[in-house]
Design a protein around this motif. Structure first.
Motif, PDB file in Angstrom:
ATOM      1  N   PHE A   6       0.775  -0.988   0.005  1.00 46.10           N
ATOM      2  CA  PHE A   6       0.024   0.016   0.078  1.00 46.10           C
ATOM      3  C   PHE A   6       0.816   1.272   0.097  1.00 46.10           C
ATOM      4  CE2 PHE A   6       0.599  -1.153   4.472  1.00 46.10           C
ATOM      5  CZ  PHE A   6       0.921   0.027   4.882  1.00 46.10           C
ATOM      6  N   SER A   7       0.333   2.306  -0.364  1.00 46.46           N
ATOM      7  CA  SER A   7       0.981   3.575  -0.358  1.00 46.46           C
ATOM      8  C   SER A   7       0.236   4.281   0.647  1.00 46.46           C
ATOM      9  CB  SER A   7       0.698   4.454  -1.695  1.00 46.46           C
ATOM     10  OG  SER A   7       1.389   3.735  -2.727  1.00 46.46           O
ATOM     11  N   MET A   8       0.971   5.402   1.227  1.00 49.26           N
ATOM     12  CA  MET A   8       0.439   6.202   2.479  1.00 49.26           C
ATOM     13  C   MET A   8       1.010   7.509   2.292  1.00 49.26           C
ATOM     14  SD  MET A   8       0.435   5.128   6.448  1.00 49.26           S
ATOM     15  CE  MET A   8      -1.339   4.909   6.299  1.00 49.26           C
ATOM     16  N   LEU A  26      -3.961   3.217  12.548  1.00 41.36           N
ATOM     17  CA  LEU A  26      -4.103   3.621  11.485  1.00 41.36           C
ATOM     18  C   LEU A  26      -4.770   2.742  10.562  1.00 41.36           C
ATOM     19  CD1 LEU A  26      -0.765   5.384  10.407  1.00 41.36           C
ATOM     20  CD2 LEU A  26      -2.840   6.693  11.017  1.00 41.36           C
ATOM     21  N   VAL A  28      -5.123   1.427   6.669  1.00 39.03           N
ATOM     22  CA  VAL A  28      -4.849   1.735   5.348  1.00 39.03           C
ATOM     23  C   VAL A  28      -5.788   0.687   4.505  1.00 39.03           C
ATOM     24  CG1 VAL A  28      -2.497   1.936   6.396  1.00 39.03           C
ATOM     25  CG2 VAL A  28      -3.185  -0.444   5.568  1.00 39.03           C
ATOM     26  N   THR A  29      -5.678   0.880   3.309  1.00 35.36           N
ATOM     27  CA  THR A  29      -6.236   0.013   2.115  1.00 35.36           C
ATOM     28  C   THR A  29      -4.970  -0.420   1.233  1.00 35.36           C
ATOM     29  OG1 THR A  29      -8.047   1.693   1.997  1.00 35.36           O
ATOM     30  CG2 THR A  29      -7.870   0.312   0.164  1.00 35.36           C
ATOM     31  N   LYS A  35      -9.007  -3.568   3.568  1.00 41.85           N
ATOM     32  CA  LYS A  35      -8.778  -2.486   4.650  1.00 41.85           C
ATOM     33  C   LYS A  35      -8.027  -3.276   5.882  1.00 41.85           C
ATOM     34  CE  LYS A  35     -11.654   0.778   2.919  1.00 41.85           C
ATOM     35  NZ  LYS A  35     -11.212   1.739   2.325  1.00 41.85           N
ATOM     36  N   GLN A  37      -6.363  -2.279   9.622  1.00 43.38           N
ATOM     37  CA  GLN A  37      -5.949  -1.432  10.922  1.00 43.38           C
ATOM     38  C   GLN A  37      -4.731  -1.961  11.168  1.00 43.38           C
ATOM     39  OE1 GLN A  37      -9.403  -0.650  13.381  1.00 43.38           O
ATOM     40  NE2 GLN A  37      -8.162  -1.648  15.001  1.00 43.38           N
TER      41      GLN A  37
END
Length: 73
Positions: A6-8, A26, A28-29, A35, A37
């Motif tokens: 993933f990118s964040m 946080l 994230v996808t 999804k 956590q």
């Protein structure tokens, strides 16, 4: 093992809120749309003056227990 990519991008201001607040997670996808956590503490090594930004690889056991988080760019 399971791996998710993933990118964040989290601003420095948003990171400061995590330090001050009771928020510990946080969301994230992953690239596949899942999804996930994650505890904020796993991102601490990747915080700089701009916050958190980049591409990451999350590795979990097959039971979904945390193994590691790596910045890959």
């Amino acid at each position: 093992m399971q791996q998710y990519f993933f990118s964040m991008t989290v601003s420095a201001e948003q990171c400061q809120r995590f330090y001050r607040a009771d928020t510990k997670y946080l969301l994230v996808t992953a690239d596949d749309g899942k999804k996930i956590q994650l505890l904020f503490k796993h991102f601490r090594p990747y915080i700089d003056s701009l916050g958190i930004r980049g591409r990451f690889r999350l590795t979990l056991t097959k039971e979904a227990a945390f193994i590691g988080l790596e910045k890959i760019n």
